[in-house]
Design a protein around this motif. Structure first.
Motif, short mmCIF file in Angstrom:
data_model
loop_
_atom_site.label_atom_id
_atom_site.label_comp_id
_atom_site.label_asym_id
_atom_site.label_seq_id
_atom_site.Cartn_x
_atom_site.Cartn_y
_atom_site.Cartn_z
N MET A 1 0.85 -1.19 0.00
CA MET A 1 0.00 0.00 0.00
C MET A 1 0.89 1.24 0.00
SD MET A 1 -1.33 0.04 3.99
CE MET A 1 -2.04 -1.59 3.80
N SER A 2 0.29 2.38 -0.25
CA SER A 2 1.09 3.61 -0.29
C SER A 2 1.52 4.02 1.12
CB SER A 2 0.29 4.75 -0.94
OG SER A 2 -0.73 5.19 -0.07
N ILE B 1 -7.22 -4.83 3.01
CA ILE B 1 -6.14 -4.02 3.58
C ILE B 1 -5.77 -4.54 4.97
CG2 ILE B 1 -5.61 -1.74 4.54
CD1 ILE B 1 -5.34 -1.77 1.56
N LEU B 2 -6.77 -4.86 5.77
CA LEU B 2 -6.51 -5.36 7.11
C LEU B 2 -5.74 -6.68 7.08
CD1 LEU B 2 -9.97 -4.54 8.73
CD2 LEU B 2 -7.80 -3.37 9.17
N ASP B 3 -6.10 -7.56 6.16
CA ASP B 3 -5.37 -8.82 6.04
C ASP B 3 -3.92 -8.58 5.65
OD1 ASP B 3 -6.06 -11.39 6.67
OD2 ASP B 3 -7.42 -11.65 5.00
N ALA B 4 -3.71 -7.62 4.74
CA ALA B 4 -2.34 -7.31 4.33
C ALA B 4 -1.54 -6.74 5.49
CB ALA B 4 -2.37 -6.32 3.16
N LEU B 5 -2.16 -5.89 6.30
CA LEU B 5 -1.48 -5.34 7.47
C LEU B 5 -1.17 -6.44 8.49
CD1 LEU B 5 -3.45 -2.01 8.01
CD2 LEU B 5 -1.02 -2.23 7.40
N ALA B 6 -2.10 -7.35 8.69
CA ALA B 6 -1.87 -8.44 9.64
C ALA B 6 -0.67 -9.28 9.22
CB ALA B 6 -3.12 -9.32 9.74
N GLN B 7 -0.53 -9.54 7.92
CA GLN B 7 0.61 -10.32 7.45
C GLN B 7 1.91 -9.51 7.56
OE1 GLN B 7 0.02 -12.42 3.69
NE2 GLN B 7 -2.18 -12.29 3.97
N ALA B 8 1.85 -8.22 7.19
CA ALA B 8 3.06 -7.39 7.24
C ALA B 8 3.58 -7.25 8.66
CB ALA B 8 2.76 -6.02 6.64
N LEU B 9 2.67 -7.14 9.63
CA LEU B 9 3.05 -6.93 11.03
C LEU B 9 3.21 -8.24 11.80
CD1 LEU B 9 0.70 -3.90 11.78
CD2 LEU B 9 3.18 -3.83 11.48
N ARG B 10 3.06 -9.38 11.10
CA ARG B 10 3.24 -10.71 11.70
C ARG B 10 2.33 -10.91 12.90
NH1 ARG B 10 5.64 -10.57 7.43
NH2 ARG B 10 7.65 -11.61 6.98
#
Length: 293
Positions: A46-47, A66-75
């Protein structure tokens, strides 16, 4: 949507990560520990501006994608992922599959329970961990790691129990499998198990249609053991909620014949373990004796 709490949660989790944990370069000096915003944005695809606004409580309501992507990025672990969705005002989507790996702390606990048979079951009632006394009670099949209590109950696989609560246990099994089907709709192994049970058990099909609801708790069953005889066992359940697993503890009433039998089985297993350890020690290559000159 709780914007301030969501922003604080994102900041806390970002600052709690270390670049080397994610394979990011660590040579550049950092003003504060943790990841940079642009690193999280890149990991979540994301930007940087969008992510920055979320952390500053200025952003729009993020979508489930977006929330799923954040959950993966933040482990995030499952409980943290659910919390993230709730803060954003979104319903928590189902997981991809049931957790079949047992936490080391839970496995260690099984080994420290004297005179108690203990197993861990996953959301699909597969037995994913056990201690020696549980294997002595439930049979050597347990050691192969393929035992499933739903198959035992409805398809007659594994050691059979004679129990006044057999019918009740059938409803408990179906209630848990229904929850698992709702939580993990894309789990292929679970789908295969449900298909197997539907095709192989009319009783399972009938109970499934009643949509039973049941919470884990206490029950008593009677086991006709091939060598130890008839045992009356108490079964109590402890939850591992983050992994959707249950620890089943099998004990007997203090002072009862079943308790004495369990104590004898446990003592026998301890002796076997000691003998095996001593045998392994004796089979080690002896240290050569060096003669003095």
């Amino acid at each position: 949507m709780a914007r301030e709490e969501l922003a604080r949660f994102l900041r806390d989790r970002r600052e709690g990560l270390r670049p080397h944990e994610l394979g990011l370069p660590t040579g550049t000096p950092r003003r504060i520990p943790g990841l940079r915003r642009e690193e999280v944005a890149e990991l979540a695809h994301m930007s940087v501006d969008y992510y920055t606004r979320l952390e500053q409580a200025r952003g729009p309501r993020p979508s489930p994608r977006i929330l799923d992507a954040l959950a993966q990025a933040l482990r995030l672990v499952p409980a943290e992922r659910s919390h993230l969705f709730r803060l954003a005002g979104s319903s928590v989507p189902p997981g991809t599959h049931a957790v079949r790996r047992v936490r080391p702390q839970v496995a260690g606990m099984l080994r420290r329970l004297p005179e108690t048979g203990a197993i861990v079951t996953d959301a699909a009632y597969g037995v994913v961990a056990w201690n020696p006394l549980a294997q002595a009670l439930l049979g050597d099949d347990l050691g192969r790691g393929t035992t499933n209590l739903a198959r035992c109950r409805f398809l007659g696989q594994g050691r059979r129990y004679e129990s006044s609560s057999a019918e009740r246990f059938g409803h408990i099994v179906v209630a848990r499998l229904r929850r698992a089907a709702d939580h993990y709709p894309h789990d292929a192994r679970l789908a295969g198990l449900l298909s197997e049970l539907r095709s192989g058990s009319e009783e399972f099909r009938q109970i499934w249609e009643t949509r039973p609801v049941h919470a884990p708790g206490h029950r008593t069953k009677v086991l006709d053991h091939p060598t130890a005889g008839r045992l009356r066992l108490n079964c109590d359940v402890l939850l591992v909620p983050e992994d959707d697993q249950e620890v089943v503890l099998m004990t007997a009433d203090p002072g009862s014949p079943s308790a004495r039998t369990l104590r004898g089985l446990a003592a026998r297993l301890d002796r076997v373990a000691v003998d095996a350890a001593e045998l392994g020690s004796c089979e080690q290559e002896p240290v050569p004796h060096r003669r003095r000159r």
